[in-house]
Design a protein around this motif. Sequence first.
Motif, PDB file in Angstrom:
ATOM      1  N   SER A   1     -17.765 -14.422  -9.146  1.00 17.57           N
ATOM      2  CA  SER A   1     -18.534 -13.122  -9.369  1.00 17.57           C
ATOM      3  C   SER A   1     -18.050 -12.099 -10.425  1.00 17.57           C
ATOM      4  N   ASP A   2     -18.691 -11.608 -11.022  1.00 15.53           N
ATOM      5  CA  ASP A   2     -18.330 -10.406 -11.975  1.00 15.53           C
ATOM      6  C   ASP A   2     -18.015  -9.028 -11.177  1.00 15.53           C
ATOM      7  N   VAL A   3     -18.233  -9.030  -9.876  1.00 10.81           N
ATOM      8  CA  VAL A   3     -18.117  -7.854  -9.188  1.00 10.81           C
ATOM      9  C   VAL A   3     -16.616  -7.580  -9.015  1.00 10.81           C
ATOM     10  N   LEU A   4     -16.422  -6.323  -9.260  1.00 11.31           N
ATOM     11  CA  LEU A   4     -14.883  -5.775  -9.055  1.00 11.31           C
ATOM     12  C   LEU A   4     -14.771  -4.929  -7.977  1.00 11.31           C
ATOM     13  N   ILE A   5     -13.781  -4.930  -7.413  1.00 14.55           N
ATOM     14  CA  ILE A   5     -13.418  -4.418  -6.328  1.00 14.55           C
ATOM     15  C   ILE A   5     -12.217  -3.557  -6.308  1.00 14.55           C
ATOM     16  N   PRO A   6     -12.080  -2.255  -6.173  1.00 12.91           N
ATOM     17  CA  PRO A   6     -10.849  -1.770  -6.152  1.00 12.91           C
ATOM     18  C   PRO A   6      -9.896  -1.993  -4.989  1.00 12.91           C
ATOM     19  N   VAL A   7      -8.672  -2.133  -5.131  1.00 15.49           N
ATOM     20  CA  VAL A   7      -7.811  -2.705  -3.967  1.00 15.49           C
ATOM     21  C   VAL A   7      -6.754  -1.461  -4.071  1.00 15.49           C
ATOM     22  N   HIS A   8      -6.276  -1.468  -2.896  1.00 15.20           N
ATOM     23  CA  HIS A   8      -5.176  -0.400  -2.410  1.00 15.20           C
ATOM     24  C   HIS A   8      -3.917  -1.013  -1.810  1.00 15.20           C
ATOM     25  N   ASP A   9      -4.034  -2.138  -1.597  1.00 16.32           N
ATOM     26  CA  ASP A   9      -2.864  -3.122  -1.124  1.00 16.32           C
ATOM     27  C   ASP A   9      -3.055  -4.527  -1.317  1.00 16.32           C
ATOM     28  N   MET A  10      -2.214  -5.195  -1.101  1.00 22.44           N
ATOM     29  CA  MET A  10      -2.188  -6.654  -1.556  1.00 22.44           C
ATOM     30  C   MET A  10      -1.340  -7.210  -0.601  1.00 22.44           C
ATOM     31  N   PRO A  11      -1.709  -7.776   0.688  1.00 24.26           N
ATOM     32  CA  PRO A  11      -0.828  -8.085   1.912  1.00 24.26           C
ATOM     33  C   PRO A  11      -0.423  -9.352   1.761  1.00 24.26           C
ATOM     34  N   LEU A  12      -0.762 -10.186   0.915  1.00 21.12           N
ATOM     35  CA  LEU A  12      -0.139 -11.456   0.523  1.00 21.12           C
ATOM     36  C   LEU A  12       0.893 -11.473  -0.233  1.00 21.12           C
ATOM     37  N   ALA A  13       1.174 -10.251  -0.976  1.00 18.17           N
ATOM     38  CA  ALA A  13       2.056 -10.241  -2.013  1.00 18.17           C
ATOM     39  C   ALA A  13       3.430  -9.726  -1.268  1.00 18.17           C
ATOM     40  N   LEU A  14       4.657  -9.868  -1.666  1.00 20.95           N
ATOM     41  CA  LEU A  14       5.872  -9.334  -1.427  1.00 20.95           C
ATOM     42  C   LEU A  14       5.962  -7.851  -1.204  1.00 20.95           C
ATOM     43  N   PRO A  15       6.616  -7.184  -0.413  1.00 28.30           N
ATOM     44  CA  PRO A  15       6.728  -5.668  -0.353  1.00 28.30           C
ATOM     45  C   PRO A  15       7.090  -4.980  -1.729  1.00 28.30           C
ATOM     46  N   ALA A  16       7.879  -5.746  -2.525  1.00 22.43           N
ATOM     47  CA  ALA A  16       8.295  -5.299  -3.692  1.00 22.43           C
ATOM     48  C   ALA A  16       7.137  -5.084  -4.686  1.00 22.43           C
ATOM     49  N   ILE A  17       6.125  -5.789  -4.527  1.00 28.52           N
ATOM     50  CA  ILE A  17       4.629  -5.640  -5.435  1.00 28.52           C
ATOM     51  C   ILE A  17       3.988  -4.567  -4.968  1.00 28.52           C
ATOM     52  N   ASN A  18       3.692  -4.457  -3.538  1.00 28.15           N
ATOM     53  CA  ASN A  18       3.100  -3.361  -3.039  1.00 28.15           C
ATOM     54  C   ASN A  18       3.941  -1.993  -3.087  1.00 28.15           C
ATOM     55  N   GLU A  19       5.295  -2.031  -3.316  1.00 28.62           N
ATOM     56  CA  GLU A  19       5.822  -0.883  -3.488  1.00 28.62           C
ATOM     57  C   GLU A  19       5.683  -0.251  -4.795  1.00 28.62           C
ATOM     58  N   LEU A  20       5.337  -0.925  -5.776  1.00 27.14           N
ATOM     59  CA  LEU A  20       5.096  -0.464  -7.197  1.00 27.14           C
ATOM     60  C   LEU A  20       3.922   0.538  -7.203  1.00 27.14           C
ATOM     61  N   ARG A  21       3.012   0.531  -6.150  1.00 24.71           N
ATOM     62  CA  ARG A  21       1.963   1.216  -5.970  1.00 24.71           C
ATOM     63  C   ARG A  21       0.989   1.352  -7.346  1.00 24.71           C
ATOM     64  N   LEU A  22       0.765   0.468  -7.908  1.00 20.14           N
ATOM     65  CA  LEU A  22      -0.050   0.307  -9.103  1.00 20.14           C
ATOM     66  C   LEU A  22      -1.349   0.938  -8.802  1.00 20.14           C
ATOM     67  N   TRP A  23      -2.166   0.716  -7.707  1.00 17.06           N
ATOM     68  CA  TRP A  23      -3.348   1.296  -7.428  1.00 17.06           C
ATOM     69  C   TRP A  23      -3.392   2.989  -7.701  1.00 17.06           C
ATOM     70  N   ASP A  24      -2.296   3.493  -7.885  1.00 14.51           N
ATOM     71  CA  ASP A  24      -2.269   5.007  -7.871  1.00 14.51           C
ATOM     72  C   ASP A  24      -2.403   5.416  -9.199  1.00 14.51           C
ATOM     73  N   VAL A  25      -2.257   4.361 -10.144  1.00 13.65           N
ATOM     74  CA  VAL A  25      -1.999   4.753 -11.551  1.00 13.65           C
ATOM     75  C   VAL A  25      -3.380   4.668 -12.362  1.00 13.65           C
ATOM     76  N   ASP A  26      -3.529   5.541 -13.260  1.00 12.80           N
ATOM     77  CA  ASP A  26      -4.676   5.417 -14.207  1.00 12.80           C
ATOM     78  C   ASP A  26      -4.503   4.487 -15.178  1.00 12.80           C
ATOM     79  N   LEU A  27      -5.175   3.307 -14.927  1.00 15.99           N
ATOM     80  CA  LEU A  27      -5.029   2.317 -16.033  1.00 15.99           C
ATOM     81  C   LEU A  27      -5.914   2.246 -17.056  1.00 15.99           C
ATOM     82  N   ARG A  28      -6.889   3.286 -17.300  1.00 11.68           N
ATOM     83  CA  ARG A  28      -7.952   3.054 -18.428  1.00 11.68           C
ATOM     84  C   ARG A  28      -7.101   2.501 -19.578  1.00 11.68           C
ATOM     85  N   GLY A  29      -7.701   1.688 -20.402  1.00 16.00           N
ATOM     86  CA  GLY A  29      -7.259   0.884 -21.634  1.00 16.00           C
ATOM     87  C   GLY A  29      -6.545  -0.209 -21.433  1.00 16.00           C
TER      88      GLY A  29
END
Length: 462
Positions: free
Chosen positions: A183-211
Amino acid sequence: MTHPSNTESSLPDSQASTELVVDVGPIAHGGHFVARHEGRVIFVRHAIPGEKVRIRLTDSGEASRFWRADVVEVLEASPDRTHHFWSLADSIAAWRKGGPPVGGAELGHVTLQRQRQLKSEVLAEQLKRLAGVELHVEVEAARGGDPVPDDGDRLGESGLGWRTRASFAVTPEGRLGMHAHRSDVLIPVHDMPLALPAINELRLWDVDLRGISRVEVAAPSNGSRPLILLAPEPGTDAKRLNWILAQLPHDSSVASFDPVRGEVLQLRGRTWVQESAAGHEYRVTGEGFWQIHKDAPEALVGAVTGFLHGGGYLGPGSTVADLYAGAGLFTAPLADAVGVTGSVLSVEGSPGTSRDARKNLHGEPHVEIVQGKVERVLRQRPRTFDSLVIDPPRAGAGKAVVSQLIDSGPRAIAYVSCDPASFARDLGYFRNGGWRLESLRAFDLYPHTHHLETVALLVPAA
């Protein structure tokens, strides 16, 4: 027997969202379960064999050979159904809120023990249908996973926190997101439980990534510096990139990359990560391939070398080849095994990853690194090998390459595969060429998804 829902009894048209009640049959390759409605096959996601469920059709049409659907309600549950660990990937919860679930955790509602049984069934079905081999192999659990008390799973593990790599899209609002399945449906995420803690600790979902159109993250399981890769949208200028860079954790490396050209440009720190496995250190640049599960490198190297050593196909003085070699995960331990009296040929198609292999094996004069397609290298450099290791992409090696491998005259081939269908197809080609399957192991290196990894030992039948 299947039943139409109380609200809609007619077959769906291209505009309507139809719900049906179906009885769920066996699992099919790809993470779907087979159901039927008035003779038509429906591939249902988020179900378990034996359940009665209400489904929502997501891909249907009168001319279609089969339909696709998601479960929206469980009417008669399997004893193997468990609470989904991630609400965004939980089909029932997602559709209750009005939209599809994110992809990538399609078996999260199934106990880990049952997941592995289902994967064993898929592997057995593919082997029988595509290779004519009747064999049942138990899928082995990954060693990782945090304990989950009283979860009812005899393995006592969560199957979470194993991904060392994660890939994300970016929503129009500049937030980290993931797509729904097919699907082209894009869903915002605020965690990734399958990922290592080191990935979640980056907290990329708090960053404005426009561009930015896409974000790739690599966090080595050895705890070394993570790498964040940003794919800028056309027209994104340096000022915007620098603004985003300032929002990212300062203890991470950051680079921009072009997914089409494969170019990686340094923004901060390194453009590569340092991985560790089997007593070796590996440099892996940008999007260069590396096994995703934190325990996968050790498990797969152990299976490959165990098969080859155990059969007497690998030892001091041996001539071996590592095909589709990547950054050299298997090449380095093969070089250890054959010693300076032997030789190892490493072949990798990706220029960047092949350069990594050269750096990783630079102190091994008995290792030859060649960048190029496997079929071209084998054709241009015909050689005889004692044994081969092949780890092809998901599409498999293919008929032509299998023929070339047989013609090179090895005594054994260790075949590493991430797709049971392409592996079974290639196994059929080997069998037609006079080879047989000597041994096979299967690993659950992708818990809560339908994927599995296999390592096979193939030898001439005569």
